[in-house]
Scaffold this motif. Sequence first.
Motif, PDB file in Angstrom:
ATOM      1  N   TRP A 137       0.817  -1.208   0.000  1.00  0.00           N
ATOM      2  CA  TRP A 137       0.000   0.000   0.000  1.00  0.00           C
ATOM      3  C   TRP A 137       0.863   1.275   0.000  1.00  0.00           C
ATOM      4  CZ3 TRP A 137      -3.250  -2.139   4.598  1.00  0.00           C
ATOM      5  CH2 TRP A 137      -4.267  -2.963   4.104  1.00  0.00           C
ATOM      6  N   GLY A 138       0.506   2.188  -0.907  1.00  0.00           N
ATOM      7  CA  GLY A 138       1.080   3.527  -0.886  1.00  0.00           C
ATOM      8  C   GLY A 138       2.554   3.613  -1.182  1.00  0.00           C
ATOM      9  N   SER A 139       3.161   2.550  -1.682  1.00  0.00           N
ATOM     10  CA  SER A 139       4.601   2.592  -1.947  1.00  0.00           C
ATOM     11  C   SER A 139       4.892   3.290  -3.264  1.00  0.00           C
ATOM     12  CB  SER A 139       5.181   1.181  -1.956  1.00  0.00           C
ATOM     13  OG  SER A 139       5.146   0.631  -0.647  1.00  0.00           O
ATOM     14  N   GLN A 140       6.087   3.831  -3.355  1.00  0.00           N
ATOM     15  CA  GLN A 140       6.505   4.576  -4.544  1.00  0.00           C
ATOM     16  C   GLN A 140       7.711   3.879  -5.153  1.00  0.00           C
ATOM     17  OE1 GLN A 140       6.876   8.948  -4.272  1.00  0.00           O
ATOM     18  NE2 GLN A 140       8.937   8.696  -5.125  1.00  0.00           N
ATOM     19  N   GLY A 156      -3.045 -10.015  -2.641  1.00  0.00           N
ATOM     20  CA  GLY A 156      -1.965  -9.153  -3.097  1.00  0.00           C
ATOM     21  C   GLY A 156      -2.509  -7.753  -3.304  1.00  0.00           C
ATOM     22  N   HIS A 157      -2.026  -6.789  -2.527  1.00  0.00           N
ATOM     23  CA  HIS A 157      -2.594  -5.439  -2.543  1.00  0.00           C
ATOM     24  C   HIS A 157      -1.523  -4.415  -2.897  1.00  0.00           C
ATOM     25  CE1 HIS A 157      -6.400  -6.768  -0.796  1.00  0.00           C
ATOM     26  NE2 HIS A 157      -5.682  -7.504   0.033  1.00  0.00           N
ATOM     27  N   PHE A 158      -1.815  -3.614  -3.931  1.00  0.00           N
ATOM     28  CA  PHE A 158      -0.920  -2.547  -4.375  1.00  0.00           C
ATOM     29  C   PHE A 158      -1.661  -1.211  -4.403  1.00  0.00           C
ATOM     30  CE2 PHE A 158       0.849  -6.454  -5.919  1.00  0.00           C
ATOM     31  CZ  PHE A 158       2.224  -6.293  -5.854  1.00  0.00           C
ATOM     32  N   ASP A 159      -2.664  -1.055  -3.577  1.00  0.00           N
ATOM     33  CA  ASP A 159      -3.483   0.153  -3.580  1.00  0.00           C
ATOM     34  C   ASP A 159      -2.642   1.401  -3.322  1.00  0.00           C
ATOM     35  OD1 ASP A 159      -5.561  -1.612  -3.887  1.00  0.00           O
ATOM     36  OD2 ASP A 159      -6.165  -1.568  -1.788  1.00  0.00           O
ATOM     37  N   LYS A 160      -2.944   2.457  -4.082  1.00  0.00           N
ATOM     38  CA  LYS A 160      -2.314   3.775  -3.950  1.00  0.00           C
ATOM     39  C   LYS A 160      -0.809   3.751  -4.229  1.00  0.00           C
ATOM     40  CE  LYS A 160      -5.747   5.568  -0.714  1.00  0.00           C
ATOM     41  NZ  LYS A 160      -5.997   6.237   0.582  1.00  0.00           N
ATOM     42  N   PHE A 181      -5.367  -3.143  -7.166  1.00  0.00           N
ATOM     43  CA  PHE A 181      -4.506  -2.061  -7.639  1.00  0.00           C
ATOM     44  C   PHE A 181      -5.319  -0.772  -7.662  1.00  0.00           C
ATOM     45  CE2 PHE A 181      -2.522  -5.884  -9.106  1.00  0.00           C
ATOM     46  CZ  PHE A 181      -1.160  -5.629  -9.156  1.00  0.00           C
ATOM     47  N   ASN A 182      -6.136  -0.573  -6.659  1.00  0.00           N
ATOM     48  CA  ASN A 182      -7.004   0.604  -6.602  1.00  0.00           C
ATOM     49  C   ASN A 182      -6.192   1.882  -6.376  1.00  0.00           C
ATOM     50  OD1 ASN A 182      -9.415  -0.930  -6.827  1.00  0.00           O
ATOM     51  ND2 ASN A 182      -9.265  -1.450  -4.653  1.00  0.00           N
ATOM     52  N   TYR A 183      -6.588   2.933  -7.064  1.00  0.00           N
ATOM     53  CA  TYR A 183      -6.041   4.286  -6.880  1.00  0.00           C
ATOM     54  C   TYR A 183      -4.539   4.355  -7.177  1.00  0.00           C
ATOM     55  CZ  TYR A 183     -10.323   4.218  -4.115  1.00  0.00           C
ATOM     56  OH  TYR A 183     -11.612   4.036  -3.706  1.00  0.00           O
TER      57      TYR A 183
END
Length: 593
Positions: A137-140, A156-160, A181-183
């Motif tokens: 989450w939220g990683s750049q 598996g979550h890649f949100d934001k 892969f939301n947002y």
Amino acid sequence: MDNNLTTLNIDDVLKKAGEKIENFYIPILNLQKQTSDIEIFNCVIGEIILTDCQIQHKIHLENVVVEGSFIAGKKRSSDKAVAAQFDNAMILKNCKFKGEVVFGHCVFSTLMSCQDCVFFEEVIFGHAHFKEQAYFWGSQFNNTISFNHAVFEVEGHFDKCDFRAAAHFVKVNFKGQDASFNYITAQTDIDFSEIDVDCFFAFRESKIDGKIDFKKAVFHKDADFIRSAFRSNVTFENAHFHEKTDFSYAQFAQSSFFYGSSFSNITFLNAQFNNEVLFNLDSHTRRSLGESVSEIKPAQFNGNSDFTNTRFHKRAIFENVTFVNEAHFANCFFGEQANFINVRANDYICFDSVYCNQEFSAVGGKFAKITFDYANINRRLDLSGATLNALSFYKAAVDLMVVEAKQIRRKLIHENPEKPSYEKCAEEYLLLKESFYQRGLHEEEDWAYFKFRQTKRKYRTKENIEKMKAASFINKLFYLGKLPFSLFERILIDRATGYGTRPLNITIVAISFILFFGAVYSYFPDTLVKPESMPFGFAQATYFSFATFTTMGFGDIQPRLDSIMPYVVSTEAFFGLFIMTLFVGTYTRKIIR
């Protein structure tokens, strides 16, 4: 490195295992001898080496800066290093990784959490195996990231997440409950080719500036792309969606490719395609490319399809596509050509209230039931060669409708004898009449005009009967008095003359009148004045009837004034004058055209 931090070597780190380690500089972190949980906060680490390790205790890094590499696995399958296995939770929060991060072939038996982290160099999770939840989450990601062939067993979550370089998820396998892969934002390309998703896939409200590729992707469960914005090319070539897929309010700025894909229940409600969208290659492109497109197949819609309010600003190619269940394109906008050539629609397909700025082509299609009610098509609606089992285009505004009379005889939906709507049929036949006239098809124009007048008569009759049923006694008599006129119109004008469009019918009616009245005259010879020496049989009576019908005069035979015959003769003369005038007008119209 922050000079105010105290240096802590690896032995001291291991001694503090199980405690919270905070505000230190650690030159190297190697946990081969780890015996307890490692919790590191607000520290700077030179590099992290975890290869050849089996981590049995939790690792928790928060607000940590890693200045060098973070190596826990393989970059390539051929590398000799042994990838780490994490038997306990791996938690990375608000960390910055300035060197490359390698987790290739690593196994995460429990939680893997990487929240709000920043990666400055390449990140590799190729062939990694996540047996429990995995959160990013939220990683750049400022450099390339690769999850090729990774397996997510549960979530598996890649949100934001923010992908600022190419991201690769080729042949990733998502199982279990969710993959999300939301947002997310992506400034360059993302490759999801051949992913296998056996769980709910969420890609909601994401913004992708680069190309995105879902070629040969397989979605076994529901997929959600609601409100996502794709600002470059999108490819779903040969993708397969086995359950419900939702692209509602999605925006496609550049070309979109869906050919070869199969959909179960698909929704594009209020979606917007600013460039061309291809659910198949059109025939001209296929011919120009030759053999190189032999494997490209049209899309297949196996469930319900909803394109309501979708905007297609450029070409929309659905050529040779199959719709197994209902398909709805109501209120769609087609800025350029709408290509539905050779489409197969096995159920109802709806184009009500569509707006098409150019040609709408459904040449050669096969439609179980198709409607264009209130459609606005600026150029032509081309249905030539199409098989139409049920058709409606009530109140449609079409410059030119290309269809043959034989295609739509007894096929109009509103003419169904079980539930007719004659006023709507009349509107449709009037549109057909104008289209046939523009194309110079005068026989078809006459047929459409006849059907227009016929359905108008049926509508008036039906309306009078319904009003009569609901009216008071006096008004019932008024409406009842109108019915004989409807009967007269049906017999003499509709059937007998085809409203002036069937000269052969008029000829048959004229001959029938002459023979009928001739039989009457021959049956009552005493009511006629004639020379005594003249024989008077059916032939002479027919001659007299012909002379009366054509108003040529009586000649040697005249009706007796003291009988009823003058009234019979006058009746025949009246009908003769009326029918002859109609006959002359109809044939003159035919000859002039």
